[in-house]
Design a protein around this motif. Structure first.
Motif, PDB file in Angstrom:
ATOM      1  N   THR A   1      -3.611  10.499   4.204  1.00 46.60           N
ATOM      2  CA  THR A   1      -4.001  10.373   5.609  1.00 46.60           C
ATOM      3  C   THR A   1      -3.587  11.634   6.351  1.00 46.60           C
ATOM      4  O   THR A   1      -2.477  12.132   6.158  1.00 46.60           O
ATOM      5  CB  THR A   1      -3.313   9.149   6.252  1.00 46.60           C
ATOM      6  OG1 THR A   1      -3.864   7.961   5.678  1.00 46.60           O
ATOM      7  CG2 THR A   1      -3.515   9.111   7.754  1.00 46.60           C
TER       8      THR A   1
ATOM      9  N   TYR B   1       0.215   2.930   5.650  1.00 45.34           N
ATOM     10  CA  TYR B   1       0.766   2.459   4.368  1.00 45.34           C
ATOM     11  C   TYR B   1       2.099   1.718   4.547  1.00 45.34           C
ATOM     12  O   TYR B   1       2.850   1.989   5.477  1.00 45.34           O
ATOM     13  CB  TYR B   1       0.994   3.654   3.429  1.00 45.34           C
ATOM     14  CG  TYR B   1      -0.194   4.571   3.334  1.00 45.34           C
ATOM     15  CD1 TYR B   1      -1.406   4.130   2.803  1.00 45.34           C
ATOM     16  CD2 TYR B   1      -0.123   5.888   3.800  1.00 45.34           C
ATOM     17  CE1 TYR B   1      -2.505   4.974   2.732  1.00 45.34           C
ATOM     18  CE2 TYR B   1      -1.214   6.739   3.736  1.00 45.34           C
ATOM     19  CZ  TYR B   1      -2.405   6.274   3.201  1.00 45.34           C
ATOM     20  OH  TYR B   1      -3.491   7.106   3.143  1.00 45.34           O
ATOM     21  N   ASP B   2       2.380   0.806   3.603  1.00 43.95           N
ATOM     22  CA  ASP B   2       3.691   0.128   3.582  1.00 43.95           C
ATOM     23  C   ASP B   2       4.768   1.079   3.067  1.00 43.95           C
ATOM     24  O   ASP B   2       5.919   1.015   3.485  1.00 43.95           O
ATOM     25  CB  ASP B   2       3.646  -1.102   2.657  1.00 43.95           C
ATOM     26  CG  ASP B   2       2.621  -2.112   3.120  1.00 43.95           C
ATOM     27  OD1 ASP B   2       2.522  -2.321   4.339  1.00 43.95           O
ATOM     28  OD2 ASP B   2       1.903  -2.659   2.275  1.00 43.95           O
TER      29      ASP B   2
ATOM     30  N   ASP C   1      -8.506  10.110   3.072  1.00 43.52           N
ATOM     31  CA  ASP C   1      -8.867   8.698   3.147  1.00 43.52           C
ATOM     32  C   ASP C   1      -8.903   8.239   4.596  1.00 43.52           C
ATOM     33  O   ASP C   1      -9.671   7.344   4.951  1.00 43.52           O
ATOM     34  CB  ASP C   1      -7.857   7.878   2.345  1.00 43.52           C
ATOM     35  CG  ASP C   1      -7.894   8.272   0.883  1.00 43.52           C
ATOM     36  OD1 ASP C   1      -8.647   7.651   0.128  1.00 43.52           O
ATOM     37  OD2 ASP C   1      -7.222   9.254   0.502  1.00 43.52           O
TER      38      ASP C   1
ATOM     39  N   THR D   1       5.332   5.147   2.485  1.00 46.64           N
ATOM     40  CA  THR D   1       4.716   6.413   2.884  1.00 46.64           C
ATOM     41  C   THR D   1       5.571   7.600   2.451  1.00 46.64           C
ATOM     42  O   THR D   1       6.796   7.586   2.600  1.00 46.64           O
ATOM     43  CB  THR D   1       4.588   6.468   4.429  1.00 46.64           C
ATOM     44  OG1 THR D   1       3.835   5.332   4.859  1.00 46.64           O
ATOM     45  CG2 THR D   1       3.898   7.734   4.894  1.00 46.64           C
TER      46      THR D   1
ATOM     47  N   THR E   1       0.851  -1.193   0.000  1.00 45.67           N
ATOM     48  CA  THR E   1       0.000   0.000   0.000  1.00 45.67           C
ATOM     49  C   THR E   1       0.886   1.243   0.000  1.00 45.67           C
ATOM     50  O   THR E   1       1.960   1.257   0.601  1.00 45.67           O
ATOM     51  CB  THR E   1      -0.913   0.017   1.232  1.00 45.67           C
ATOM     52  OG1 THR E   1      -0.098  -0.120   2.397  1.00 45.67           O
ATOM     53  CG2 THR E   1      -1.936  -1.101   1.172  1.00 45.67           C
ATOM     54  N   ARG E   2       0.426   2.258  -0.704  1.00 45.71           N
ATOM     55  CA  ARG E   2       1.189   3.493  -0.832  1.00 45.71           C
ATOM     56  C   ARG E   2       0.298   4.674  -0.492  1.00 45.71           C
ATOM     57  O   ARG E   2      -0.897   4.657  -0.816  1.00 45.71           O
ATOM     58  CB  ARG E   2       1.667   3.677  -2.277  1.00 45.71           C
ATOM     59  CG  ARG E   2       2.618   2.632  -2.740  1.00 45.71           C
ATOM     60  CD  ARG E   2       2.845   2.734  -4.223  1.00 45.71           C
ATOM     61  NE  ARG E   2       3.941   1.864  -4.621  1.00 45.71           N
ATOM     62  CZ  ARG E   2       4.314   1.655  -5.863  1.00 45.71           C
ATOM     63  NH1 ARG E   2       3.681   2.260  -6.862  1.00 45.71           N
ATOM     64  NH2 ARG E   2       5.328   0.858  -6.139  1.00 45.71           N
ATOM     65  N   GLY E   3       0.889   5.697   0.101  1.00 48.24           N
ATOM     66  CA  GLY E   3       0.092   6.884   0.379  1.00 48.24           C
ATOM     67  C   GLY E   3       0.914   8.022   0.938  1.00 48.24           C
ATOM     68  O   GLY E   3       2.115   7.886   1.179  1.00 48.24           O
TER      69      GLY E   3
END
Lengths: 282, 115
Positions: free
Chosen positions: A37, A100-101, A58, A103, A2-4
């Motif tokens: 986030t 996230y994994d 999100d 960030t 996950t990315r963010g």
């Protein structure tokens, strides 16, 4: 994977960091197309003051910054300044807080106008940070951003950080927390004269320690250099593709020259002018 | 104010604004020619492209390149690497040229900042 992007916004009595984050999130979605986030100490404000903005994020995570807030002087151009609360101690906890994994942590006063940060995900290093920066005005002294004090270690900017959730990074962020909890000891050890806690300093010290207390390559740099305007400059207008700034001239105190950026990310240090430009734009 | 001095000061202001914009355009270009490939970081320039072309002309399929962080990166497909590098270079230099010309065309501070 996950990315963010994670933004941290803790308002004080004058600066509306949450409004900055609400503004910034639109450009992040437009140019990076990543989930965002928000970490804040006042999520309740989304039920009252920022009702329309809640859906932009999100996730909204509540986090109370560590310890007491400090007070620092915020400048608004050359002629005005104000001492205000500085609640900046959440950044060291971002490793634990991020959903996230991979960030990207950004200050709310970093305005995004291109997709260069997406390159972070195509490279192998698990921790990226800016070491080199570029002032919007050529010729001004940027010595304060070379080392954390006159006889100390390299300065790194905690303004933008990319990290993956690895064991090494967990150790690194835990070390930053330890430095934060023992700030007075570390600031004296590293010959920092100001008692105000700064993330840039804490991250720089942690990088130095993780490098075996010498220069090294524990962290790598983002591609390019971070463009910044100081708190003596004034942000006038934010456009779809960039900003217009009145830049204080080199060696001409109080005299300004205009500068227009296009498709370049920029760090705006004059928070008052950023707030004004955002309110004018709304 | 003396007219001669006023004109000189106007020009001086223009040069300050122009030089700031030139510097930022140059930095933007430097950032845009950074390419990531197989996890490695490469600043694309004429030397890199020429080297890849030489390897390709010698019918080499792959090679090892030392990236900007002095890490050896295995490139298994030189053609693909060269094609991407060339695209990045052409796109970045074209953008640089267009923006640079636009900047120089404006002979006033107001023109430079597009007011």
């Amino acid at each position: 994977m996950t990315r963010g992007v994670v933004l941290i916004a803790n308002n004080n009595e004058s600066i509306d960091y949450i409004l900055q984050a609400c503004y910034s999130v639109n450009n992040i979605k437009k140019y990076l197309d990543l989930p965002v986030t928000l970490i804040t100490d006042t999520p309740d404000l989304f039920k009252t003051k920022y009702v329309l903005y809640e859906k932009l994020f999100d996730n909204i995570i509540e986090h109370t910054p560590y310890g007491d807030y400090t007070v620092k002087t915020y400048r608004d151009g050359f002629f005005d300044s104000k001492p205000l609360k500085f609640k900046n101690s959440s950044r060291a906890s971002v490793f634990d807080l991020t959903p996230y994994d991979e960030t990207i942590v950004l200050d709310t006063d970093v305005l995004i106008f291109n997709n260069n940060f997406l390159k972070c995900f195509d490279q192998m290093h698990d921790l990226l940070i800016y070491r080199n920066t570029i002032d919007v005005c050529g010729g001004r002294s940027d010595g304060e951003f070379a080392f954390i004090s006159d006889a100390s270690v390299d300065f790194y900017w905690a303004t933008c950080i990319f990290f993956r959730k690895t064991l090494e990074n967990e150790i690194f962020f835990n070390l930053v927390q330890h430095i934060q909890e023992n700030w007075n000891h570390y600031r004296l050890l590293y010959q920092i004269t100001s008692s105000v806690f700064r993330n840039d300093f804490a991250f720089s010290i942690a990088i130095h320690i993780m490098n075996g207390s010498t220069s090294g390559d524990f962290v790598k740099e983002f591609p390019g250099k971070l463009l910044y305007s100081t708190d003596r400059d004034e942000l006038v207008t934010i456009y779809d593709d960039g900003v217009l700034i009145l830049v204080e001239k080199t060696d001409n105190v109080g005299k300004q020259t205009p500068l227009r950026t296009v498709n370049t990310n920029i760090h705006i240090m004059n928070k008052f002018s950023l707030d004004r430009a955002i309110k004018n734009d709304n | 104010m003396d007219d001669k001095l006023k004109k000189a000061l106007d020009f001086s202001n223009y040069v300050i604004a122009l030089n700031n914009h030139k510097r930022i355009l140059s930095e933007k270009y430097q950032e845009s020619v950074v390419m990531y490939y197989n996890g490695g970081k490469f600043t694309v320039n004429q030397t890199l492209i020429s080297f890849c072309k030489t390897l390709n002309d010698l019918h080499q399929e792959g090679t090892i390149l030392v990236d900007d962080d002095t890490i050896p990166i295995e490139i298994s497909n030189i053609k693909d690497f060269m094609s991407r590098a060339l695209n990045e270079y052409v796109s970045a230099t074209n953008t640089y040229l267009v923006e640079y010309r636009k900047l120089l065309k404006n002979r006033s501070v107001a023109g430079i900042v597009d007011l």
